[in-house]
Design an enzyme around this catalytic site. Structure first.
Site, short mmCIF file in Angstrom:
data_model
loop_
_atom_site.label_atom_id
_atom_site.label_comp_id
_atom_site.label_asym_id
_atom_site.label_seq_id
_atom_site.Cartn_x
_atom_site.Cartn_y
_atom_site.Cartn_z
N ALA A 1 -42.87 -31.08 -21.40
CA ALA A 1 -43.74 -32.14 -21.93
C ALA A 1 -45.17 -31.61 -22.09
O ALA A 1 -45.85 -31.91 -23.09
CB ALA A 1 -43.72 -33.36 -21.01
N SER A 2 -45.62 -30.81 -21.12
CA SER A 2 -46.99 -30.27 -21.22
C SER A 2 -47.11 -29.36 -22.44
O SER A 2 -48.10 -29.41 -23.17
CB SER A 2 -47.39 -29.52 -19.94
OG SER A 2 -46.74 -28.25 -19.85
N LYS A 3 -46.09 -28.53 -22.68
CA LYS A 3 -46.18 -27.58 -23.80
C LYS A 3 -45.96 -28.29 -25.14
O LYS A 3 -46.55 -27.89 -26.15
CB LYS A 3 -45.18 -26.44 -23.60
CG LYS A 3 -45.48 -25.57 -22.37
CD LYS A 3 -46.86 -24.93 -22.45
CE LYS A 3 -47.09 -23.93 -21.32
NZ LYS A 3 -48.41 -23.26 -21.42
N ASN B 1 -61.16 -24.04 -11.99
CA ASN B 1 -59.89 -24.75 -12.10
C ASN B 1 -59.91 -25.45 -13.46
O ASN B 1 -60.71 -26.36 -13.69
CB ASN B 1 -59.77 -25.77 -10.96
CG ASN B 1 -58.47 -26.56 -11.03
OD1 ASN B 1 -57.75 -26.51 -12.03
ND2 ASN B 1 -58.17 -27.29 -9.98
N VAL B 2 -59.01 -25.06 -14.35
CA VAL B 2 -59.06 -25.57 -15.73
C VAL B 2 -58.81 -27.08 -15.80
O VAL B 2 -59.10 -27.70 -16.82
CB VAL B 2 -58.05 -24.85 -16.66
CG1 VAL B 2 -58.33 -23.35 -16.72
CG2 VAL B 2 -56.60 -25.12 -16.26
N ILE C 1 -40.76 -14.05 -21.52
CA ILE C 1 -41.65 -12.89 -21.37
C ILE C 1 -41.57 -12.41 -19.93
O ILE C 1 -41.67 -13.21 -18.99
CB ILE C 1 -43.11 -13.28 -21.71
CG1 ILE C 1 -43.21 -13.92 -23.10
CG2 ILE C 1 -44.04 -12.08 -21.57
CD1 ILE C 1 -42.77 -13.07 -24.26
N SER D 1 -44.92 -22.79 -25.57
CA SER D 1 -43.72 -22.13 -25.07
C SER D 1 -42.54 -22.54 -25.95
O SER D 1 -42.52 -23.65 -26.50
CB SER D 1 -43.42 -22.57 -23.64
OG SER D 1 -42.13 -22.11 -23.25
N TYR E 1 -43.02 -29.35 -17.45
CA TYR E 1 -43.50 -28.17 -18.20
C TYR E 1 -43.27 -28.33 -19.69
O TYR E 1 -44.16 -28.07 -20.51
CB TYR E 1 -42.78 -26.94 -17.66
CG TYR E 1 -43.24 -25.62 -18.26
CD1 TYR E 1 -44.43 -25.02 -17.85
CD2 TYR E 1 -42.48 -24.96 -19.22
CE1 TYR E 1 -44.84 -23.81 -18.39
CE2 TYR E 1 -42.88 -23.76 -19.77
CZ TYR E 1 -44.07 -23.18 -19.35
OH TYR E 1 -44.48 -21.98 -19.89
N ASN F 1 -54.80 -20.09 -21.77
CA ASN F 1 -53.59 -19.41 -21.30
C ASN F 1 -53.14 -19.87 -19.92
O ASN F 1 -51.94 -19.78 -19.61
CB ASN F 1 -53.86 -17.89 -21.28
CG ASN F 1 -52.82 -17.13 -20.50
OD1 ASN F 1 -51.74 -16.84 -21.00
ND2 ASN F 1 -53.12 -16.82 -19.23
#
Ligand SMILES: NC(=O)c1ccc[n+]([C@@H]2O[C@H](COP(=O)([O-])OP(=O)(O)OC[C@H]3O[C@@H](n4cnc5c(N)ncnc54)[C@H](O)[C@@H]3O)[C@@H](O)[C@H]2O)c1
Length: 254
Positions: free
Chosen positions: A164-166, A63-64, A195, A149, A162, A90
């Site tokens: 904010a994370s990217k 788990n990263v 994608i 992203s 999402y 990734n």
């Protein structure tokens, strides 16, 4: 002669989608690849595809977002392959919803996997990469490639966690490049547009159509498009490129 002959790479989230394609493309170019995902058994197909290219593979369940698991993973890769040349951060998840209704749990889950996971693997590989040496004793360094992203650049309604994370991944990429550059460790991000994948298959048709309308090349990207960019960034062809965010988005935004 492959572009990555003799290299060792780690790819997270490699059981399917973009991560699987990157892992296989790296093997085609001559790299041995450690592949990671939440469960090691999910990686059987990816391992088979890497071995079919005549390269060595190691499957690691990790788990990263868990520091101890990440450190143990990097240790096991160095035990098997002796070094790490390239890290591909990734693994990523979405838990979409309007921010006024977003739960603490959905915010934390996405930030922990996408942003903290990228930080944890970057920290874990930094020292081993700094120790890599060329035959003449000069710093061989390494390369770190983070998956950002297009929405981490431009924002997107319904994806506060999402995006904010990217966005965080983008600034982490620039900082990593500045901190590790003097040891020849390069760090870049790929910012994919839309994608085709399991992550995007679940979007409603009207959302897909509105994305298509905004893509000058009038097609969705493929995991292959991303994997080929990752090979370039990991190769010596990109040896003077660091701290950059490479958009692979069919022209959606510049
Ligand atoms: N598909 C797209 O259109 C698109 C666009 C922009 C960016 N991206 C980014 O590209 C990356 C890959 O996307 P994808 O479409 O292939 O996704 P995907 O959902 O098909 O695959 C993601 C993989 O990550 C793994 N994973 C999830 N949480 C994990 C964790 N905590 N630890 C380890 N592994 C974990 C999953 O099991 C899965 O195998 C992600 O970072 C994503 O945000 C994708």
């Amino acid at each position: 002669m492959g572009k990555l002959d003799g290299k060792v790479a780690i790819v997270t989230g490699a059981a399917r989608g973009i991560g699987q394609k990157i892992a296989v493309q790296f093997a085609k170019e001559g790299a041995d690849v450690a592949v990671c995902d939440l469960k090691a058994e999910w990686l059987e197909e990816t391992v088979g595809l890497i071995e079919a290219e005549g390269r060595k593979a190691l499957a690691v369940g990790v788990n990263v977002a868990e520091s101890a698991e990440v450190d143990a993973c990097v240790k096991s890769v160095i035990e098997k392959f002796g070094k790490v040349d390239t890290m591909i951060n990734n693994a990523g998840i979405t838990k979409d919803g309007l921010l006024m209704r977003m739960s603490d749990e959905d915010w934390d889950a996405v930030i922990n996997v996408n942003l903290k996971g990228t930080f944890l693997f970057t920290r874990a590989v930094a020292r081993p990469m700094m120790k890599n040496k060329n035959a003449d004793g000069t710093a061989a360094g390494g390369t770190i490639i983070n998956l950002a992203s297009v929405v981490g650049i431009m924002g997107n309604a319904g994806q506060a966690n999402y995006t904010a994370s990217k966005g965080g991944v983008i600034s982490l990429t620039k900082t990593t490049a500045k901190e590790l550059g003097s040891r020849n460790v390069r760090c870049n991000a790929i910012a994919p547009g839309f994608i085709q994948s399991k992550m995007t298959d679940v979007l409603p048709d009207d959302v897909k159509k509105s994305y298509m309308d905004s893509i000058p090349l009038k097609r969705f990207g493929t995991a292959d498009d991303i994997a080929k960019c990752a090979v370039f960034l990991a190769s010596d062809d990109a040896s003077y490129i660091t701290g950059q965010i490479i958009s692979v988005n069919g022209g959606m935004i510049g």
